[in-house]
Design a protein around this motif. Sequence first.
Motif, PDB file in Angstrom:
ATOM      1  N   HIS A   1      32.494  41.813  62.746  1.00  0.00           N
ATOM      2  CA  HIS A   1      32.699  42.689  61.586  1.00  0.00           C
ATOM      3  C   HIS A   1      32.337  42.038  60.254  1.00  0.00           C
ATOM      4  CE1 HIS A   1      36.340  40.599  60.143  1.00  0.00           C
ATOM      5  NE2 HIS A   1      36.748  40.530  61.405  1.00  0.00           N
ATOM      6  N   ALA A   2      32.281  42.857  59.225  1.00  0.00           N
ATOM      7  CA  ALA A   2      32.004  42.412  57.864  1.00  0.00           C
ATOM      8  C   ALA A   2      33.231  41.719  57.271  1.00  0.00           C
ATOM      9  CB  ALA A   2      31.608  43.596  56.986  1.00  0.00           C
ATOM     10  N   ASN A   3      33.015  40.918  56.254  1.00  0.00           N
ATOM     11  CA  ASN A   3      34.105  40.212  55.586  1.00  0.00           C
ATOM     12  C   ASN A   3      35.088  41.208  54.972  1.00  0.00           C
ATOM     13  OD1 ASN A   3      35.647  38.180  54.455  1.00  0.00           O
ATOM     14  ND2 ASN A   3      34.241  37.782  52.756  1.00  0.00           N
ATOM     15  N   GLY A   4      36.365  41.051  55.305  1.00  0.00           N
ATOM     16  CA  GLY A   4      37.404  41.899  54.739  1.00  0.00           C
ATOM     17  C   GLY A   4      37.583  43.238  55.419  1.00  0.00           C
ATOM     18  N   ILE A   5      36.763  43.540  56.411  1.00  0.00           N
ATOM     19  CA  ILE A   5      36.814  44.840  57.097  1.00  0.00           C
ATOM     20  C   ILE A   5      37.130  44.590  58.573  1.00  0.00           C
ATOM     21  CG2 ILE A   5      35.626  47.000  57.579  1.00  0.00           C
ATOM     22  CD1 ILE A   5      35.861  46.543  54.625  1.00  0.00           C
ATOM     23  N   PRO A   6      38.388  44.713  59.002  1.00  0.00           N
ATOM     24  CA  PRO A   6      38.733  44.411  60.393  1.00  0.00           C
ATOM     25  C   PRO A   6      37.890  45.202  61.391  1.00  0.00           C
ATOM     26  CG  PRO A   6      40.718  44.702  59.072  1.00  0.00           C
ATOM     27  CD  PRO A   6      39.565  45.112  58.205  1.00  0.00           C
ATOM     28  N   GLY A   7      37.696  44.611  62.564  1.00  0.00           N
ATOM     29  CA  GLY A   7      36.852  45.237  63.583  1.00  0.00           C
ATOM     30  C   GLY A   7      37.283  46.634  63.960  1.00  0.00           C
TER      31      GLY A   7
ATOM     32  N   ASP B   1      31.794  32.246  41.880  1.00  0.00           N
ATOM     33  CA  ASP B   1      32.451  33.552  41.937  1.00  0.00           C
ATOM     34  C   ASP B   1      31.604  34.649  41.306  1.00  0.00           C
ATOM     35  OD1 ASP B   1      34.499  32.275  43.177  1.00  0.00           O
ATOM     36  OD2 ASP B   1      35.997  32.617  41.625  1.00  0.00           O
ATOM     37  N   LYS B   2      30.673  34.258  40.418  1.00  0.00           N
ATOM     38  CA  LYS B   2      29.768  35.232  39.823  1.00  0.00           C
ATOM     39  C   LYS B   2      28.513  35.428  40.675  1.00  0.00           C
ATOM     40  CE  LYS B   2      31.213  34.399  35.035  1.00  0.00           C
ATOM     41  NZ  LYS B   2      30.776  34.007  33.671  1.00  0.00           N
ATOM     42  N   LEU B   3      28.127  34.383  41.385  1.00  0.00           N
ATOM     43  CA  LEU B   3      26.930  34.446  42.225  1.00  0.00           C
ATOM     44  C   LEU B   3      27.209  35.122  43.568  1.00  0.00           C
ATOM     45  CD1 LEU B   3      25.540  30.869  41.527  1.00  0.00           C
ATOM     46  CD2 LEU B   3      24.511  33.023  40.774  1.00  0.00           C
ATOM     47  N   THR B   4      28.474  35.274  43.914  1.00  0.00           N
ATOM     48  CA  THR B   4      28.886  35.925  45.163  1.00  0.00           C
ATOM     49  C   THR B   4      29.889  37.024  44.808  1.00  0.00           C
ATOM     50  OG1 THR B   4      30.836  34.548  45.573  1.00  0.00           O
ATOM     51  CG2 THR B   4      28.697  33.682  46.319  1.00  0.00           C
ATOM     52  N   PRO B   5      30.284  37.863  45.785  1.00  0.00           N
ATOM     53  CA  PRO B   5      31.302  38.892  45.499  1.00  0.00           C
ATOM     54  C   PRO B   5      32.722  38.341  45.362  1.00  0.00           C
ATOM     55  CG  PRO B   5      29.889  39.538  47.344  1.00  0.00           C
ATOM     56  CD  PRO B   5      29.628  38.087  47.078  1.00  0.00           C
ATOM     57  N   ALA B   6      32.904  37.020  45.400  1.00  0.00           N
ATOM     58  CA  ALA B   6      34.249  36.442  45.377  1.00  0.00           C
ATOM     59  C   ALA B   6      35.030  36.861  44.128  1.00  0.00           C
ATOM     60  CB  ALA B   6      34.166  34.915  45.453  1.00  0.00           C
ATOM     61  N   GLY B   7      34.373  36.817  42.972  1.00  0.00           N
ATOM     62  CA  GLY B   7      35.057  37.152  41.733  1.00  0.00           C
ATOM     63  C   GLY B   7      35.577  38.578  41.723  1.00  0.00           C
ATOM     64  N   ILE B   8      34.751  39.510  42.181  1.00  0.00           N
ATOM     65  CA  ILE B   8      35.166  40.912  42.243  1.00  0.00           C
ATOM     66  C   ILE B   8      36.306  41.076  43.234  1.00  0.00           C
ATOM     67  CG2 ILE B   8      34.418  43.239  42.894  1.00  0.00           C
ATOM     68  CD1 ILE B   8      31.616  42.460  41.900  1.00  0.00           C
TER      69      ILE B   8
ATOM     70  N   GLU C   1      39.219  36.453  51.928  1.00  0.00           N
ATOM     71  CA  GLU C   1      37.932  37.140  51.808  1.00  0.00           C
ATOM     72  C   GLU C   1      37.063  36.459  50.762  1.00  0.00           C
ATOM     73  OE1 GLU C   1      36.202  41.607  50.709  1.00  0.00           O
ATOM     74  OE2 GLU C   1      38.349  41.329  51.054  1.00  0.00           O
ATOM     75  N   ALA C   2      37.666  36.087  49.628  1.00  0.00           N
ATOM     76  CA  ALA C   2      36.916  35.412  48.569  1.00  0.00           C
ATOM     77  C   ALA C   2      36.423  34.036  49.020  1.00  0.00           C
ATOM     78  CB  ALA C   2      37.780  35.274  47.319  1.00  0.00           C
ATOM     79  N   GLU C   3      37.239  33.317  49.783  1.00  0.00           N
ATOM     80  CA  GLU C   3      36.841  31.987  50.245  1.00  0.00           C
ATOM     81  C   GLU C   3      35.644  32.080  51.184  1.00  0.00           C
ATOM     82  OE1 GLU C   3      36.975  27.849  50.277  1.00  0.00           O
ATOM     83  OE2 GLU C   3      37.833  29.357  48.930  1.00  0.00           O
TER      84      GLU C   3
ATOM     85  N   THR D   1      50.020  45.607  52.200  1.00  0.00           N
ATOM     86  CA  THR D   1      49.018  44.731  51.601  1.00  0.00           C
ATOM     87  C   THR D   1      47.841  44.605  52.555  1.00  0.00           C
ATOM     88  OG1 THR D   1      48.681  42.589  50.512  1.00  0.00           O
ATOM     89  CG2 THR D   1      49.955  42.587  52.564  1.00  0.00           C
ATOM     90  N   LEU D   2      46.830  43.880  52.162  1.00  0.00           N
ATOM     91  CA  LEU D   2      45.620  43.747  52.967  1.00  0.00           C
ATOM     92  C   LEU D   2      45.867  42.854  54.181  1.00  0.00           C
ATOM     93  CD1 LEU D   2      43.103  43.191  50.038  1.00  0.00           C
ATOM     94  CD2 LEU D   2      43.279  45.253  51.444  1.00  0.00           C
ATOM     95  N   ARG D   3      45.399  43.286  55.342  1.00  0.00           N
ATOM     96  CA  ARG D   3      45.511  42.458  56.547  1.00  0.00           C
ATOM     97  C   ARG D   3      44.728  41.156  56.371  1.00  0.00           C
ATOM     98  NH1 ARG D   3      46.840  43.299  61.836  1.00  0.00           N
ATOM     99  NH2 ARG D   3      47.088  45.532  61.494  1.00  0.00           N
ATOM    100  N   ILE D   4      43.534  41.267  55.802  1.00  0.00           N
ATOM    101  CA  ILE D   4      42.743  40.077  55.461  1.00  0.00           C
ATOM    102  C   ILE D   4      42.982  39.823  53.976  1.00  0.00           C
ATOM    103  CG2 ILE D   4      40.447  39.055  55.352  1.00  0.00           C
ATOM    104  CD1 ILE D   4      39.602  40.973  57.584  1.00  0.00           C
ATOM    105  N   PRO D   5      43.797  38.822  53.627  1.00  0.00           N
ATOM    106  CA  PRO D   5      44.132  38.598  52.212  1.00  0.00           C
ATOM    107  C   PRO D   5      42.882  38.414  51.357  1.00  0.00           C
ATOM    108  CG  PRO D   5      45.521  37.257  53.642  1.00  0.00           C
ATOM    109  CD  PRO D   5      44.460  37.849  54.517  1.00  0.00           C
TER     110      PRO D   5
END
Length: 275
Positions: free
Chosen positions: A15-21, A129-136, A194-196, A186-190
Amino acid sequence: MSGIKTEKTPLHFTHANGIPGDSYQKFFGFLKDDFDLKYIPLIGMHPDYPVTHDWRFLVDQVIHDIEHQFSGKKVVGLGHSFGSLLTLMCAYKRPELFSQLVIMDPPFVVSKKSILLQCAQKLKLKAVDKLTPAGITLKRTDFWESKEQAYRSMRNNSLFRNFDETCFQDFIQSGLVPAQSGDGVTLRIPKNMEAEIFRTVPAWWWRTPGKAPVPPVHLITADSSPFYKQGFPQNVQKIYKIDYSLVKGGHMFPLEQPEKTALLVKNIIEMQRAE
């Protein structure tokens, strides 16, 4: 002999990052008649497979899951976003596990941007964090009083706005858990996890293999995907001879158009077999 059942083709999904299977159940539903489909419910949450700068343990998690669930059978590797890049990395490390791959919009950072990102990662700069979606990701709300409130809060978010309704409902059910602090969810994947994962995307990795993988690979991207707009699939095709197909939609197209995407995946797998 009409009573004989043909064995389904083994297919492993990541699966995608932050989106459980489990969020992909509708997408899976259009594949299960033809494939023995298995998947990892959560990537990046197991203490034996921590998130590191090169994703080596996450790659191992996918490899071990394939070995455990398919007992030596070669599989079609299928992944979305972060999961598709992990699957590709697995195919380079353990090509004998795969008959073929379909990778859906991998964050395969190549060319000049990868050098910039790699430098920021090595120096541990905030620019990562600006070059990746981590900041958002870190700015996202991650607590709601109920799943109903979470639904209303997230439904028009840019990430989820174009989700198929059933897919979004599945995300709400699988992607949220009771909050430890008391009432609410809360989010299952904190979001910190996800940012890390976003921060540690192996920006250097594209230079390492230096050749096309052994199993046949086909990439699917979308015309509104930031990766397509930045030319990553085009560069992957040029450098690694991995062909790609272009669909209408955004980066989350398997959950925006699950039936169309599943049909395309099946067609690509059949095309690869015929070659």
